[in-house]
Scaffold this motif. Structure first.
Motif, PDB file in Angstrom:
ATOM      1  N   GLY A 284      21.967  14.510 -16.763  1.00 13.69           N
ATOM      2  CA  GLY A 284      21.856  14.121 -18.162  1.00 13.69           C
ATOM      3  C   GLY A 284      20.416  13.916 -18.560  1.00 13.69           C
ATOM      4  O   GLY A 284      19.540  14.688 -18.171  1.00 13.69           O
ATOM      5  N   ASP A 285      20.166  12.840 -19.304  1.00 15.20           N
ATOM      6  CA  ASP A 285      18.819  12.552 -19.773  1.00 15.20           C
ATOM      7  C   ASP A 285      18.311  11.259 -19.141  1.00 15.20           C
ATOM      8  O   ASP A 285      18.994  10.623 -18.333  1.00 15.20           O
ATOM      9  N   ARG A 286      17.078  10.897 -19.518  1.00 15.23           N
ATOM     10  CA  ARG A 286      16.463   9.699 -18.933  1.00 15.23           C
ATOM     11  C   ARG A 286      17.310   8.457 -19.202  1.00 15.23           C
ATOM     12  O   ARG A 286      17.433   7.564 -18.349  1.00 15.23           O
ATOM     13  N   LYS A 287      17.935   8.392 -20.363  1.00 15.66           N
ATOM     14  CA  LYS A 287      18.781   7.245 -20.695  1.00 15.66           C
ATOM     15  C   LYS A 287      19.945   7.123 -19.709  1.00 15.66           C
ATOM     16  O   LYS A 287      20.304   6.016 -19.286  1.00 15.66           O
ATOM     17  N   LEU A 288      20.523   8.255 -19.347  1.00 17.52           N
ATOM     18  CA  LEU A 288      21.619   8.236 -18.371  1.00 17.52           C
ATOM     19  C   LEU A 288      21.121   7.758 -17.009  1.00 17.52           C
ATOM     20  O   LEU A 288      21.765   6.923 -16.362  1.00 17.52           O
ATOM     21  N   TYR A 289      19.971   8.286 -16.577  1.00 15.79           N
ATOM     22  CA  TYR A 289      19.459   7.911 -15.267  1.00 15.79           C
ATOM     23  C   TYR A 289      19.118   6.419 -15.215  1.00 15.79           C
ATOM     24  O   TYR A 289      19.341   5.760 -14.191  1.00 15.79           O
ATOM     25  N   ASP A 290      18.616   5.891 -16.303  1.00 20.34           N
ATOM     26  CA  ASP A 290      18.342   4.453 -16.365  1.00 20.34           C
ATOM     27  C   ASP A 290      19.643   3.654 -16.298  1.00 20.34           C
ATOM     28  O   ASP A 290      19.692   2.577 -15.700  1.00 20.34           O
ATOM     29  N   PHE A 291      20.690   4.185 -16.915  1.00 21.26           N
ATOM     30  CA  PHE A 291      21.992   3.512 -16.900  1.00 21.26           C
ATOM     31  C   PHE A 291      22.584   3.490 -15.488  1.00 21.26           C
ATOM     32  O   PHE A 291      23.223   2.510 -15.078  1.00 21.26           O
ATOM     33  N   LEU A 292      22.365   4.548 -14.739  1.00 21.65           N
ATOM     34  CA  LEU A 292      22.861   4.621 -13.362  1.00 21.65           C
ATOM     35  C   LEU A 292      22.118   3.663 -12.434  1.00 21.65           C
ATOM     36  O   LEU A 292      22.702   3.145 -11.469  1.00 21.65           O
ATOM     37  N   ASP A 293      20.850   3.438 -12.708  1.00 21.24           N
ATOM     38  CA  ASP A 293      19.986   2.706 -11.787  1.00 21.24           C
ATOM     39  C   ASP A 293      20.478   1.285 -11.544  1.00 21.24           C
ATOM     40  O   ASP A 293      20.626   0.487 -12.477  1.00 21.24           O
ATOM     41  N   ASP A 294      20.771   0.999 -10.281  1.00 20.71           N
ATOM     42  CA  ASP A 294      21.158  -0.349  -9.856  1.00 20.71           C
ATOM     43  C   ASP A 294      22.417  -0.845 -10.567  1.00 20.71           C
ATOM     44  O   ASP A 294      22.588  -2.052 -10.767  1.00 20.71           O
ATOM     45  N   ASN A 295      23.295   0.066 -10.971  1.00 19.49           N
ATOM     46  CA  ASN A 295      24.531  -0.296 -11.661  1.00 19.49           C
ATOM     47  C   ASN A 295      25.674  -0.323 -10.649  1.00 19.49           C
ATOM     48  O   ASN A 295      26.151   0.739 -10.217  1.00 19.49           O
ATOM     49  N   PRO A 296      26.142  -1.497 -10.255  1.00 21.31           N
ATOM     50  CA  PRO A 296      27.130  -1.580  -9.171  1.00 21.31           C
ATOM     51  C   PRO A 296      28.513  -1.065  -9.537  1.00 21.31           C
ATOM     52  O   PRO A 296      29.343  -0.845  -8.654  1.00 21.31           O
ATOM     53  N   SER A 297      28.775  -0.848 -10.836  1.00 16.11           N
ATOM     54  CA  SER A 297      30.102  -0.348 -11.233  1.00 16.11           C
ATOM     55  C   SER A 297      30.233   1.157 -11.024  1.00 16.11           C
ATOM     56  O   SER A 297      31.350   1.683 -11.022  1.00 16.11           O
ATOM     57  N   ILE A 298      29.100   1.841 -10.863  1.00 22.69           N
ATOM     58  CA  ILE A 298      29.096   3.300 -10.744  1.00 22.69           C
ATOM     59  C   ILE A 298      28.787   3.675  -9.298  1.00 22.69           C
ATOM     60  O   ILE A 298      27.734   3.313  -8.767  1.00 22.69           O
ATOM     61  N   VAL A 299      29.695   4.395  -8.658  1.00 22.90           N
ATOM     62  CA  VAL A 299      29.555   4.672  -7.227  1.00 22.90           C
ATOM     63  C   VAL A 299      29.640   6.174  -6.961  1.00 22.90           C
ATOM     64  O   VAL A 299      30.530   6.862  -7.459  1.00 22.90           O
ATOM     65  N   GLY A 300      28.693   6.664  -6.174  1.00 22.30           N
ATOM     66  CA  GLY A 300      28.662   8.075  -5.819  1.00 22.30           C
ATOM     67  C   GLY A 300      29.144   8.296  -4.399  1.00 22.30           C
ATOM     68  O   GLY A 300      28.723   7.587  -3.479  1.00 22.30           O
ATOM     69  N   TYR A 301      30.025   9.252  -4.219  1.00 18.79           N
ATOM     70  CA  TYR A 301      30.548   9.586  -2.892  1.00 18.79           C
ATOM     71  C   TYR A 301      30.467  11.093  -2.677  1.00 18.79           C
ATOM     72  O   TYR A 301      30.364  11.867  -3.637  1.00 18.79           O
ATOM     73  N   PRO A 302      30.516  11.532  -1.425  1.00 16.88           N
ATOM     74  CA  PRO A 302      30.434  12.970  -1.153  1.00 16.88           C
ATOM     75  C   PRO A 302      31.540  13.738  -1.863  1.00 16.88           C
ATOM     76  O   PRO A 302      32.653  13.237  -2.051  1.00 16.88           O
ATOM     77  N   ALA A 303      31.230  14.982  -2.225  1.00  6.75           N
ATOM     78  CA  ALA A 303      32.234  15.834  -2.868  1.00  6.75           C
ATOM     79  C   ALA A 303      33.426  16.075  -1.945  1.00  6.75           C
ATOM     80  O   ALA A 303      34.538  16.292  -2.424  1.00  6.75           O
ATOM     81  N   SER A 304      33.192  16.016  -0.659  1.00  2.00           N
ATOM     82  CA  SER A 304      34.293  16.210   0.293  1.00  2.00           C
ATOM     83  C   SER A 304      35.368  15.142   0.119  1.00  2.00           C
ATOM     84  O   SER A 304      36.524  15.349   0.507  1.00  2.00           O
ATOM     85  N   TRP A 305      35.004  14.008  -0.465  1.00  3.23           N
ATOM     86  CA  TRP A 305      35.940  12.915  -0.734  1.00  3.23           C
ATOM     87  C   TRP A 305      36.337  12.892  -2.215  1.00  3.23           C
ATOM     88  O   TRP A 305      37.511  12.925  -2.562  1.00  3.23           O
ATOM     89  N   VAL A 306      35.357  12.870  -3.106  1.00  3.86           N
ATOM     90  CA  VAL A 306      35.634  12.779  -4.545  1.00  3.86           C
ATOM     91  C   VAL A 306      36.485  13.948  -5.012  1.00  3.86           C
ATOM     92  O   VAL A 306      37.411  13.791  -5.816  1.00  3.86           O
ATOM     93  N   ASN A 307      36.183  15.143  -4.535  1.00  7.36           N
ATOM     94  CA  ASN A 307      36.847  16.363  -4.999  1.00  7.36           C
ATOM     95  C   ASN A 307      38.033  16.784  -4.147  1.00  7.36           C
ATOM     96  O   ASN A 307      38.633  17.823  -4.403  1.00  7.36           O
ATOM     97  N   ASN A 308      38.362  16.002  -3.165  1.00  9.98           N
ATOM     98  CA  ASN A 308      39.498  16.333  -2.310  1.00  9.98           C
ATOM     99  C   ASN A 308      40.794  16.108  -3.097  1.00  9.98           C
ATOM    100  O   ASN A 308      41.051  14.989  -3.544  1.00  9.98           O
ATOM    101  N   PRO A 309      41.608  17.137  -3.309  1.00  9.01           N
ATOM    102  CA  PRO A 309      42.841  16.946  -4.082  1.00  9.01           C
ATOM    103  C   PRO A 309      43.731  15.825  -3.560  1.00  9.01           C
ATOM    104  O   PRO A 309      44.418  15.157  -4.349  1.00  9.01           O
ATOM    105  N   ASP A 310      43.720  15.589  -2.247  1.00  9.73           N
ATOM    106  CA  ASP A 310      44.542  14.511  -1.693  1.00  9.73           C
ATOM    107  C   ASP A 310      44.026  13.129  -2.089  1.00  9.73           C
ATOM    108  O   ASP A 310      44.783  12.164  -2.114  1.00  9.73           O
TER     109      ASP A 310
END
Length: 442
Positions: A284-310
């Motif tokens: 996205g843009d700088r505003k989005l990246y600032d929103f992500l920074d140190d935000n504990p409600s937003i969590v990133g996981y590997p695509a092997s997990w997030v995108n796994n249909p199961d």
């Protein structure tokens, strides 16, 4: 590095290098993996390009998804063609420009792959000799963050034989499975540069007409995966009055941010990872990246997990919204090829088409404009022109255009053909019906 443990500080300084020094260690490397999109490290890519030109390293085959302008101007530059073999798993606008500039479609060797398999593909089927990636600055505990890009990076960084990170203060610090300890890193380069930005364009009237049909089928408490493009962004814009929505999405985009800020997306009624907004990459843009920074409600996981249909199916009331380039009258979807020219890739679309439908009360929408090229070409065809199938007809659920929405589940081939013709552009319906009859579809 105020307040940093002396041992960690010493280890950091021991591994710190200038870009050209770090790249010099790739002399024996034949296979390189780059971070995806915003995580592609500009200083390291430029230094690698210089070393290739000077014959200090190479030749190299390198793998990545969604190339940036920095990649196009360095490792995809025409004067490096004899030294590199690019093998993207998903093409971006910059990749397509590089192909056009090279004059050879086959110089860039596209690798078909679903996103949830990318981490395994890049660590099991391809030897991950070295991984170059952008990370956030190290914290006082000795951890960097993959920030915007867990995707395949979270898998590769722990399997590559050599890991070189480019520390950039503009990379946000995110949670989930994005943390990487300094002990897992071989060399460190410091280079501060704003991350690439992708600002969504305003939706057109057609986008809004398509989105409106989808919005009316999204209910309070649903969990969402929303793809990229005008229609997905218009869908998100239409959800401001919804409540208790959840997010389990491949992409985290700017249009999601106001819904979280207002509380429309809060994850309260998710049945899996409640109250957490799950993603695998953000753009996205700088505003989005600032929103992500140190935000504990937003969590990133590997695509092997997030995108796994199961995993996707564990959230009840899962709703998936993606786009397409072309659909045939049996329901086969092409989202990655224009004629004989590769356009993008399958990415995670099929992952979520399958995962959402497998969810209890789940719905999967594939949205597309009925025509292309200013209305002169129908996106509905008797048979796919490209021969490339992103979503098999067995998997496709809801198809939406500006002319309507049809549910293909349970329909026979003749019923499907008639249903799809009914939401094609009116000026093409008669010819589509004639062609459908000529090939025995109806």
């Amino acid at each position: 590095m105020d307040g940093l443990d002396p041992g960690l500080e010493a280890l950091y300084l021991e591994r710190k290098r200038q870009p050209h020094q770090a790249v010099a260690t790739l002399a024996n490397c034949k296979t390189l993996i780059l971070g995806m999109s915003a995580a592609q490290p500009p200083a390291l890519m430029a230094a690698t390009a210089d070393a290739l030109k000077d014959r200090l390293i190479g030749p190299l085959a390198f793998y990545y998804l969604h190339g940036t302008e920095a990649l196009r101007k360095t490792l995809l530059a025409p004067d490096l063609r004899e030294f590199v073999t690019p093998r993207p798993l998903f093409l971006s606008h910059s990749d397509r420009e590089a192909i056009a500039q090279s004059g050879s479609q086959n110089w860039i060797e596209f690798v078909p792959a679903m996103l949830h398999q990318a981490g395994r593909l890049l660590t099991e089927h391809i030897d991950p000799e070295c991984f170059l990636v952008t990370v956030s600055p190290m914290d006082r505990h000795g951890y960097f963050s993959l920030g915007t890009n867990a995707d395949y990076g979270a898998s590769v960084i722990r399997k590559a034989r050599k890991v070189i990170v480019e520390v950039n203060r503009y990379m946000p610090r995110t949670f989930g499975e994005c943390s990487v300890h300094i002990s897992e890193v071989d060399l460190i380069v410091e280079h501060d540069q704003p991350l690439i930005e992708a600002t969504p364009s305003s939706p057109t009237d057609v986008d809004l007409r398509i989105a409106d049909q989808i919005v009316h089928q999204i209910h309070d408490g649903d969990t969402l995966q929303i793809g990229v493009g005008g229609v997905p962004n218009a869908v998100l814009a239409g959800l401001t009055n919804h409540r208790d929505l959840g997010l389990h999405s491949e992409l985290f985009s700017p249009a999601m941010m106001p819904l979280i800020q207002s509380g429309a997306i809060n994850g309260k009624r998710k049945t899996w990872m409640q109250h957490k907004h799950v993603f695998t990459f953000a753009l996205g843009d700088r505003k989005l990246y600032d929103f992500l920074d140190d935000n504990p409600s937003i969590v990133g996981y590997p695509a092997s997990w997030v995108n796994n249909p199961d995993i996707i199916r564990l959230n009840e009331n899962m709703v998936s919204v993606n786009s397409a380039l072309e659909i045939d009258l049996t329901g086969q979807i092409n989202s990655e090829q224009l004629g004989d020219r590769p356009f993008s890739g399958s990415g995670g679309q099929l992952d979520f088409v399958r995962g959402a439908y497998a969810s209890r009360n789940g719905r999967s929408f594939v949205a597309l404009r009925s025509t292309a090229q200013d209305g002169n070409v129908s996106r509905f065809v008797p048979r796919l022109q490209s021969g490339t199938v992103t979503d098999p007809r067995n998997d496709v659920h809801m198809v939406v255009t500006e002319h309507g929405c049809v549910n293909l589940k349970g329909l026979s081939i003749p019923q499907r053909a008639r249903a799809l013709i009914s939401i094609a552009d009116p000026s093409f319906r008669e010819s589509l019906e004639s062609e459908a009859r000529s090939i025995g579809l109806i």
